[in-house]
Design an enzyme around this catalytic site. Structure first.
Site, PDB file in Angstrom:
ATOM      1  N   GLU A   1     -14.698   5.084 -33.282  1.00 38.97           N
ATOM      2  CA  GLU A   1     -13.719   4.305 -32.561  1.00 38.97           C
ATOM      3  C   GLU A   1     -14.505   3.497 -31.550  1.00 38.97           C
ATOM      4  O   GLU A   1     -15.148   4.044 -30.660  1.00 38.97           O
ATOM      5  CB  GLU A   1     -12.759   5.264 -31.870  1.00 38.97           C
ATOM      6  CG  GLU A   1     -11.475   4.645 -31.429  1.00 38.97           C
ATOM      7  CD  GLU A   1     -10.628   5.657 -30.681  1.00 38.97           C
ATOM      8  OE1 GLU A   1     -10.530   6.828 -31.108  1.00 38.97           O
ATOM      9  OE2 GLU A   1     -10.100   5.288 -29.633  1.00 38.97           O
TER      10      GLU A   1
ATOM     11  N   ASP B   1      -7.044   3.692 -19.159  1.00 39.92           N
ATOM     12  CA  ASP B   1      -8.293   4.449 -19.169  1.00 39.92           C
ATOM     13  C   ASP B   1      -8.670   4.988 -17.803  1.00 39.92           C
ATOM     14  O   ASP B   1      -8.434   4.357 -16.780  1.00 39.92           O
ATOM     15  CB  ASP B   1      -9.424   3.568 -19.703  1.00 39.92           C
ATOM     16  CG  ASP B   1      -9.335   3.388 -21.201  1.00 39.92           C
ATOM     17  OD1 ASP B   1      -9.363   4.407 -21.906  1.00 39.92           O
ATOM     18  OD2 ASP B   1      -9.188   2.243 -21.661  1.00 39.92           O
TER      19      ASP B   1
ATOM     20  N   TYR C   1      -2.566   8.474 -34.019  1.00 43.04           N
ATOM     21  CA  TYR C   1      -3.350   8.966 -32.887  1.00 43.04           C
ATOM     22  C   TYR C   1      -2.372   9.639 -31.939  1.00 43.04           C
ATOM     23  O   TYR C   1      -1.553   8.974 -31.310  1.00 43.04           O
ATOM     24  CB  TYR C   1      -4.039   7.783 -32.211  1.00 43.04           C
ATOM     25  CG  TYR C   1      -5.045   8.120 -31.127  1.00 43.04           C
ATOM     26  CD1 TYR C   1      -4.773   9.053 -30.134  1.00 43.04           C
ATOM     27  CD2 TYR C   1      -6.282   7.474 -31.089  1.00 43.04           C
ATOM     28  CE1 TYR C   1      -5.700   9.343 -29.135  1.00 43.04           C
ATOM     29  CE2 TYR C   1      -7.207   7.754 -30.094  1.00 43.04           C
ATOM     30  CZ  TYR C   1      -6.905   8.686 -29.119  1.00 43.04           C
ATOM     31  OH  TYR C   1      -7.823   8.950 -28.137  1.00 43.04           O
TER      32      TYR C   1
END
Lengths: 403, 282
Positions: free
Chosen positions: B63, B74, B189
């Site tokens: 990834e 993030d 995911y």
């Protein structure tokens, strides 16, 4: 009834104003945003919500804010008749409280128990900390480390009000970075936390919701001007960072074709330099913070830090509805530099005994550029959206005065 | 919106290296180790060497983060990775070039680009998809494109034969799940926590329950990520999922070896090997 081809019809069901707006957020936030939208729609239909908001606006904020005829300023420029919409007289010193009250009432309705917010100049942060204190909810405010340094009085006010201030050091440590950090906190505390966004940006329904709460500025202006002069104003002028005070003033007038509407972006050191915050004049469409709008960015789609003397304007984006109004040509967008704003700040302080915030000083700088060429019966309204108490230290520094 | 996908009928048959990989793993009764690194971190040369070494170290899928100035989902580790890469001059075009070079020696390991929409939007969606496909990219994970914005990139990606891999989260309720899984291909995911990358490790039981919930709606493999740092944690997650994603822990190695760049590649690949061992332990 809305007229056909109305400029006031947006957003559509996808949260779009033409190409702009939308809901560009992480999946974790998406259910929450849909929930917020549903609660906001229900609140809009609930007379009790409107009544409570109006009561607070009257007795807590001090609305309606005056529409003041600035006689000396008018004489000075020797042209248009200049009115100031005095939203700097609101409790907490700016228009930001209008939106914060609406959102905290919604947070209470949704059963949320914790408030977060981002702030640049600290005006929104102070307003959030104020309503959080008033409603007894714990409050965390994310603020860029750079902004904390240049807005010390507001930082202390927020602390007095009981807010937890989180300095943000990522990026340039300004408003954009504070917003990133607030979004990170929100995604981590989705269950109990309400995010009070301070401007007409972010994912749908925020741009429309903040606009609706701020539109009281324009609705009052319309009524006051009709009572005072018997007709609508000819020109409206407001400064724009994210664009909430401007959208609040403009929105009720968008379908009044005879009203000329001007938004003033922060020109920083000048549009011919890289150091400005004029997203419309110097940006291109992109996606950031949940919406598509004009952004200051490079060829690779990386966001560029805005610069302005005013911490409330140096955001590299702008509310999506402004992007739409620019493309359609309904609103004209111009800019004023740091230097011009600083001169306007001093001028109005001396002429009218009103110390403005640096943000509306940009709008005033543009008033100075056009008022003299307009006839004496031209009615011009400028939104005095914030007072300058918070800026006196920064201004002293720019004027090389040691306090 | 749309009807739920039937569990028996695989949706969106974009056949890809990803599908082939999961078929191989299923036959061998193994789980997938998905290794995340940011393209161009800490510079193009070291990043290219890391990329080339990851399959040998046991990464089944790579990834590859597309650096962005404002990575809102993030945590500090991947924010720092983005900043290092951008400071070293990484661009989206540079990321596509990196993958093209990688493909000269490796035509098997799937590469999934992960990031935010703005750089792709600015590059131009159609041009990006055609260049990405040509470079040998297999899938896309775009954090800020929920199903509500499928017209932007998801549907064009499917049409171009690039897997669009969706994030499902603990807040994705039963009502949303069909929409989230619809138009998803390659794998799903599962974001193990409500939070940002590099947060506290997830609880195995809660994740297991949520995976069981997802499995009722899809036949796609489910990989779990966010908060997984150690081989033991990877082993625990591999026991309940089809694959495990580790990002921040790997990227931290790049941050920690800033003073001695000669060690960066070896140390990172050593951690990747240990994590791969954890994933394959089950």
């Amino acid at each position: 009834m809305e007229q056909k081809n109305s400029f006031r019809a947006g957003p559509d069901e996808k949260g779009r104003f033409g190409l702009y707006g939308g809901r560009f957020v992480a999946e974790t936030l998406m259910p929450l945003i849909l929930d917020l939208e549903a609660h906001y729609e229900a609140a809009q239909k609930d007379p009790a919500f409107a009544a409570q908001l109006e009561d607070l606006q009257t007795h807590y904020v001090g609305r309606p804010s005056p529409l003041y005829y600035a006689e000396r300023l008018t004489e000075h420029f020797g042209g248009a008749k200049i009115y100031l919409k005095r939203d700097e007289l609101n409790h907490t010193g700016s228009h930001k409280i209008n939106n914060c009250l609406g959102q905290i009432l919604l947070a209470k309705r949704m059963g949320k128990t914790r408030i977060i917010a981002e702030t640049g100049a600290g005006q929104h942060g102070v307003a959030v900390a104020t309503v959080a204190a008033r409603f007894g909810l714990p409050c965390t405010v994310f603020m860029g480390a750079t902004d904390i340094e240049r807005q010390k009085p507001n930082v202390f006010r927020m602390k007095l009000l009981g807010a937890d201030i989180r300095p943000v050091t990522s990026g340039a440590g300004t408003l954009k970075d504070a917003m990133n950090e607030a979004l990170r906190d929100w995604v981590t505390h989705v269950e109990d936390t309400f995010y009070i966004i301070g401007t007409v940006a972010g994912p749908h329904p925020y741009p429309a919701m903040v606009r609706d709460f701020q539109s009281i500025i324009g609705r009052e202006t319309k009524e006051q001007m009709l009572a005072r002069e018997g007709r609508l104003p000819d020109t409206l002028i407001a400064c724009i960072g994210g664009g909430s005070n401007a959208m609040g003033l403009f929105h009720p007038f968008l379908d009044d074709a005879e009203v000329n509407i001007i938004g003033v972006e922060a020109g920083g050191f000048g549009l011919d330099t890289p150091d400005h915050a004029a997203s419309l004049a110097g940006g291109t469409p992109g996606v950031l913070h949940g919406n598509r709008t004009y952004l200051l960015q490079d060829d690779d789609g990386q966001i560029i830090e805005g610069h302005s003397i005013s911490a409330g304007l140096d955001y590299p984006g702008i509310g999506p509805e402004h992007a739409y109004l620019r493309d359609t040509g309904r609103v004209t967008y111009v800019s004023a530099t740091d230097k011009e704003a600083l001169e306007a700040f001093q001028l109005i302080t001396r002429l009218e005994g009103i110390i403005p915030a640096l943000e509306p000083s940009h709008a005033l700088a543009h008033v100075g550029k056009i008022a003299g060429d307009l006839p004496a019966d031209h009615l011009l309204v400028m939104n005095m959206c914030g007072r300058g108490d918070k800026d006196v230290f920064a201004v002293a520094e720019h004027l090389n005065v040691e306090l | 919106m749309s009807a739920p996908a039937k569990p028996t009928e695989p949706k969106n048959p974009v056949t890809s290296r990803i599908d082939a990989l999961f078929a191989r793993l299923k036959a061998a009764n193994e789980k997938a180790f998905v290794a995340f690194v940011t393209a161009g971190d800490p510079d193009l040369d070291i990043s290219a060497r890391i990329l080339a070494g990851l399959p040998q170290a046991g990464a089944d899928i790579i990834e590859l983060g597309m650096p962005f100035t404002d990575p809102m989902a993030d945590g500090p580790a991947i924010q720092a990775a983005s900043q290092r890469a951008l400071a070293a001059g990484q661009t989206l075009k540079g990321t596509l070039d990196m993958v093209r070079n990688f493909r000269a020696d490796n035509d098997i390991t799937p590469i999934v680009l992960m990031g935010y929409y703005n750089p792709i939007y600015t590059y131009g969606v159609d041009k990006f998809l055609s260049d990405a496909k040509a470079a040998g990219i297999d899938g896309l994970i775009i954090v800020d494109l929920p199903p509500e914005e499928d017209d932007e990139l998801c549907l064009p990606a499917m049409a171009a034969g690039v897997n669009f891999i969706r994030l499902a989260t603990p807040t994705t309720d039963e009502k949303r799940l069909p929409d989230v899984l619809n138009n998803t291909s390659g794998f799903v995911y599962y974001v193990s926590i409500t939070g940002i990358t590099g947060s506290a490790p997830p609880q195995q039981k809660a994740v297991a329950d949520n995976i069981a919930r997802l499995k009722k709606h899809t036949d796609l493999p489910i990989c779990v990520g966010f908060g997984i740092r150690t081989p033991d944690q990877a082993a625990a997650m591999a026991a309940i999922a089809d694959g495990v994603v580790v990002g921040s822990a790997l990227v931290d190695v790049i941050g920690e070896t800033a003073e001695n760049r000669a060690q960066t590649v070896d140390k990172l690949l050593a951690l990747a090997s240990a994590l791969a061992e954890g994933v394959k332990r089950t």
